[in-house]
Design a protein around this motif. Structure first.
Motif, PDB file in Angstrom:
ATOM      1  N   ALA A 110       0.819  -1.215   0.000  1.00  0.00           N
ATOM      2  CA  ALA A 110       0.000   0.000   0.000  1.00  0.00           C
ATOM      3  C   ALA A 110       0.848   1.258   0.000  1.00  0.00           C
ATOM      4  O   ALA A 110       0.377   2.342  -0.351  1.00  0.00           O
ATOM      5  N   ASN A 111       2.114   1.120   0.384  1.00  0.00           N
ATOM      6  CA  ASN A 111       3.058   2.243   0.369  1.00  0.00           C
ATOM      7  C   ASN A 111       3.670   2.312  -1.029  1.00  0.00           C
ATOM      8  O   ASN A 111       4.452   1.449  -1.419  1.00  0.00           O
ATOM      9  N   GLN A 112       3.328   3.323  -1.790  1.00  0.00           N
ATOM     10  CA  GLN A 112       3.711   3.396  -3.191  1.00  0.00           C
ATOM     11  C   GLN A 112       5.139   3.884  -3.429  1.00  0.00           C
ATOM     12  O   GLN A 112       5.504   4.203  -4.546  1.00  0.00           O
ATOM     13  N   THR A 113       5.950   3.937  -2.381  1.00  0.00           N
ATOM     14  CA  THR A 113       7.340   4.359  -2.552  1.00  0.00           C
ATOM     15  C   THR A 113       8.181   3.185  -3.032  1.00  0.00           C
ATOM     16  O   THR A 113       7.812   2.016  -2.844  1.00  0.00           O
ATOM     17  N   VAL A 159       1.658  -7.377  -8.607  1.00  0.00           N
ATOM     18  CA  VAL A 159       2.430  -7.408  -9.849  1.00  0.00           C
ATOM     19  C   VAL A 159       1.734  -6.571 -10.924  1.00  0.00           C
ATOM     20  O   VAL A 159       2.372  -5.811 -11.662  1.00  0.00           O
ATOM     21  N   LYS A 160       0.426  -6.706 -10.980  1.00  0.00           N
ATOM     22  CA  LYS A 160      -0.339  -6.004 -12.011  1.00  0.00           C
ATOM     23  C   LYS A 160      -0.284  -4.489 -11.865  1.00  0.00           C
ATOM     24  O   LYS A 160      -0.172  -3.759 -12.857  1.00  0.00           O
ATOM     25  N   THR A 161      -0.358  -4.010 -10.640  1.00  0.00           N
ATOM     26  CA  THR A 161      -0.503  -2.564 -10.424  1.00  0.00           C
ATOM     27  C   THR A 161       0.809  -1.835 -10.155  1.00  0.00           C
ATOM     28  O   THR A 161       0.905  -0.638 -10.411  1.00  0.00           O
ATOM     29  N   THR A 162       1.805  -2.504  -9.626  1.00  0.00           N
ATOM     30  CA  THR A 162       2.993  -1.766  -9.206  1.00  0.00           C
ATOM     31  C   THR A 162       4.296  -2.269  -9.801  1.00  0.00           C
ATOM     32  O   THR A 162       5.299  -1.555  -9.758  1.00  0.00           O
ATOM     33  N   GLU A 163       4.312  -3.474 -10.335  1.00  0.00           N
ATOM     34  CA  GLU A 163       5.576  -4.007 -10.835  1.00  0.00           C
ATOM     35  C   GLU A 163       5.753  -3.653 -12.305  1.00  0.00           C
ATOM     36  O   GLU A 163       4.814  -3.764 -13.109  1.00  0.00           O
ATOM     37  N   LYS A 164       6.925  -3.217 -12.687  1.00  0.00           N
ATOM     38  CA  LYS A 164       7.268  -2.976 -14.083  1.00  0.00           C
ATOM     39  C   LYS A 164       7.887  -4.236 -14.651  1.00  0.00           C
ATOM     40  O   LYS A 164       8.590  -4.949 -13.946  1.00  0.00           O
ATOM     41  N   LYS A 165       7.605  -4.466 -15.918  1.00  0.00           N
ATOM     42  CA  LYS A 165       8.146  -5.652 -16.538  1.00  0.00           C
ATOM     43  C   LYS A 165       9.668  -5.558 -16.597  1.00  0.00           C
ATOM     44  O   LYS A 165      10.210  -4.559 -17.074  1.00  0.00           O
ATOM     45  N   LYS A 166      10.308  -6.581 -16.084  1.00  0.00           N
ATOM     46  CA  LYS A 166      11.769  -6.569 -16.052  1.00  0.00           C
ATOM     47  C   LYS A 166      12.309  -7.177 -17.342  1.00  0.00           C
ATOM     48  O   LYS A 166      11.922  -8.262 -17.749  1.00  0.00           O
ATOM     49  N   ILE A 167      13.214  -6.411 -18.007  1.00  0.00           N
ATOM     50  CA  ILE A 167      13.806  -6.876 -19.262  1.00  0.00           C
ATOM     51  C   ILE A 167      15.291  -7.084 -19.052  1.00  0.00           C
ATOM     52  O   ILE A 167      15.985  -6.211 -18.533  1.00  0.00           O
TER      53      ILE A 167
END
Length: 636
Positions: free
Chosen positions: A529-532, A586-594
């Motif tokens: 919940a902490n978006q930092t 994962v859906k809302t806060t994780e960026k796809k790692k390349i």
């Protein structure tokens, strides 16, 4: 003790047989298994007996972890005194309550004239004796046949127990056995020898089978025996003649229950039950392959904790396994009246994991544990209680040796170190008992600095591990969940790292995996919940730790309690919650790692696409040069 080499007692033996046993010690014979062979037809076991081992069971085929090997309903079971009005005395489900006004009672349970009091009582209970609570009217009616013959005696049991200084539970358990005997005679007369074993719809094991158990009467001192006889004499006088048994049989039955019962946790409360088949045939081991658990109706289930080969003896633990050998043996001697000689206890201490349980570090190399091989064997509980000096004399002039270097130290000095550790340990835990949570945490963490950081106690020492366990509770109460998780992880690492101390799927370890997964999941949700960036990083870590912990807890609980049990379902619910929360995270806060390789490939593809869209111009054609325009060459 689970098994005995003493002859079985005839189900219909009378007083003469009891008196004869007093005059002459019975000759050891191989026990007769005839009336127990029916268990082989419904369970994957074979019942055995021998001069050396007494009665025992082996697997009839290869068994995987979690295989049900025995189901038994108690011959008699009682709710512990502290849970007396909390659960049903018939099915052991939680009971409802109501408030009413009644005549005030004194400490002996007698009415005080002219005084009343408001009390909370079970919604359904026996109005006559006020000593039996029920979850429903139907349960009370089903239990009436057994309870009616106990009722008058139960009403006076408190006063009798106080007069003769006999534990109330001893009297209540005897009355429960009397009720079972009377019910057997009414419901299945003569069926004791031909009792039909079943895997479902299990009926209580007959009273006659309970008499095959060893009463261990020789461990009672004369004064305790006399008090018990006087108390039971008064108690039996209140039992209807049709259900009454002789005083010698009553004393024997009371001793049988007291030394052979199993303690179960049912509906969150403690219940004591007598399970003759399980007590006779499933012997204790400090390295067991099975575990017993209770269900809501007082039924005992025994399942394999580990994979078991065919024709392997099936054993269960009677005591906590993660504790020093000496403590396990004394606990068994105090409660079961035998000195454990299982394979783990018989192995030399220097070759056993037990050396770590109360291990004291070498002061010279700081690596090895100081070893002193035990030589004192105690067979009589009275010897242990009345002559503790005998154990002190055993260590006088003896030396302990380091397992890793040539260092030696007097055993008496090791004992002094251990006594100091126990004193400090007790001080910290007394603070917790007094409710001084912050003070308890300070003392416990200081304890770890003094005894672990300074290499006084071995990291696997039970006092250190139990301190970490208490710190989980303390930090949780203080809201310091991150710290509680760290301590929980240490407990799991220590208990599983001491190989051989606990078997696979051991219930106590499973509960620490459960608490670990539960706390990590809650913290992951909180941090997510902490978006930092820091919050997302911590959430990622806790999600990662929660998954294996919950999976281990589910695997162990499924093996111990069954895959369809409420305890296994509780973990399954958390696993489903983990999947939902993790997918959302994962859906809302994780960026796809390349990966770097993927980045390079993408850049090369982009360059190629650009080149294809914008091809370079063709190279210019230079006009041919005339001889006059060609540069002159130097002469040779």
């Amino acid at each position: 003790m689970a098994a005995t080499t003493e002859p079985t007692v005839d189900a219909h033996a009378g007083d003469n047989a009891t008196q004869a046993s007093k005059k002459k010690k019975a000759k050891k014979v191989v026990a007769d298994n005839t009336k127990y062979l029916g268990a082989e037809t419904v369970m994957p076991i074979l019942v055995k007996s021998s001069h050396a081992k007494g009665r025992y069971v082996v697997s009839s085929k290869e068994l995987s972890a979690g295989t049900l090997v025995t189901v038994e309903k108690a011959t008699a079971a009682i709710v512990r005194n502290q849970s007396f009005v909390n659960i049903c005395h018939h099915c052991f489900k939680t009971v409802g309550s109501k408030t009413q006004t009644r005549t005030k009672l004194d400490d002996q349970g007698n009415e005080v004239a002219g005084q009343t009091e408001r009390v909370t009582v079970p919604a359904h209970s026996c109005d006559k004796c006020k000593m039996a609570a029920y979850c429903s009217e139907s349960c009370q009616k089903e239990h009436a046949l057994e309870h009616d013959v106990q009722c008058d005696a139960l009403a006076k049991s408190n006063a009798i127990a106080a007069e003769y200084r006999v534990p109330l539970e001893h009297l209540r358990s005897l009355l429960a056995l009397v009720g079972r005997r009377f019910a057997d005679d009414k419901n299945m007369p003569g069926e004791g020898v031909h009792y039909k074993y079943a895997a479902t719809d299990v009926r209580p094991t007959p009273y006659s089978h309970a008499l095959d158990l060893n009463p261990n009467r020789h461990y009672l001192d004369r004064s305790a025996t006399k008090n018990m006889q006087q108390a039971l004499k008064d108690l039996l006088a209140l039992v209807p003649e049709a259900a009454r048994i002789s005083l010698p049989e009553a004393v024997e039955a009371a001793c049988i229950f007291n030394t052979n019962h199993h303690s179960l946790v049912v509906s969150g409360q403690q219940v004591l039950g007598l399970f003759p088949f399980s007590s006779l045939y499933f012997q204790h081991s400090c390295n067991p392959n099975c575990m017993y658990v209770g269900e809501t109706d007082g039924t005992l289930f025994i399942r394999t904790m580990t994979d078991v080969q065919a024709n392997t003896e099936l054993t269960i633990p009677y005591v906590e396994l993660y504790q020093p050998r000496e403590q396990r043996r004394r606990d068994l001697l105090m409660t079961r009246h035998f000195w454990c000689k299982c394979r783990r206890c018989s192995t030399l201490l220097s070759n056993s994991v037990d050396r770590l349980m109360d291990g004291i570090q070498c002061t010279e190399c700081k690596r090895g544990v100081m070893i002193f091989e035990e030589t004192k064997e105690v067979q009589d509980i009275n010897e242990l209680i009345t002559d503790m000096s005998a154990l002190d004399q055993e260590i006088q002039g003896k030396f302990a040796e380091c397992e890793a270097c040539p260092a030696k130290i007097e055993v008496t000095k090791l004992v002094d170190v251990l006594k100091a550790a126990i004193t400090d340990y007790s001080e910290a835990h007394m603070a917790l008992q007094r409710g001084e949570v912050t003070r308890a945490r300070q003392l416990m963490e200081q304890y770890l600095r003094n005894y672990e950081d300074k290499h006084v106690l071995n990291p696997y020492n039970t006092y250190l591990v139990n301190t970490y366990i208490s710190l989980i509770q303390v930090c949780s109460q203080l809201g310091e969940i991150d710290r509680a998780i760290r301590y929980n992880a240490i407990v799991i690492e220590r208990m599983e790292g001491a190989q051989g101390a606990t078997p696979e799927n051991y219930p106590r370890v499973a509960e620490y995996h459960m608490s670990m997964g539960d706390m990590c999941l809650k913290q992951a949700k909180l941090k997510a919940a902490n978006q930092t960036p820091a919050g997302r990083s911590m959430a990622r870590k806790y999600f990662k730790d929660a998954k294996p912990a919950l999976e281990r807890a589910f695997k162990a609980r499924s093996a111990i309690y069954g895959k369809d049990s409420p305890r296994a379902y509780e973990v399954k619910r958390l696993i489903d919650e983990y999947k939902k929360e993790h997918d959302e995270f994962v859906k809302t806060t994780e960026k796809k790692k390349i990966s770097k390789k993927q980045v390079a490939a993408a850049a090369a593809a982009a360059t190629a696409a650009t080149a294809a869209a914008n091809p370079p111009p063709p190279p210019a054609v230079m006009p041919a040069q005339t001889p006059a325009q060609q540069p002159a060459t130097s002469a040779a």
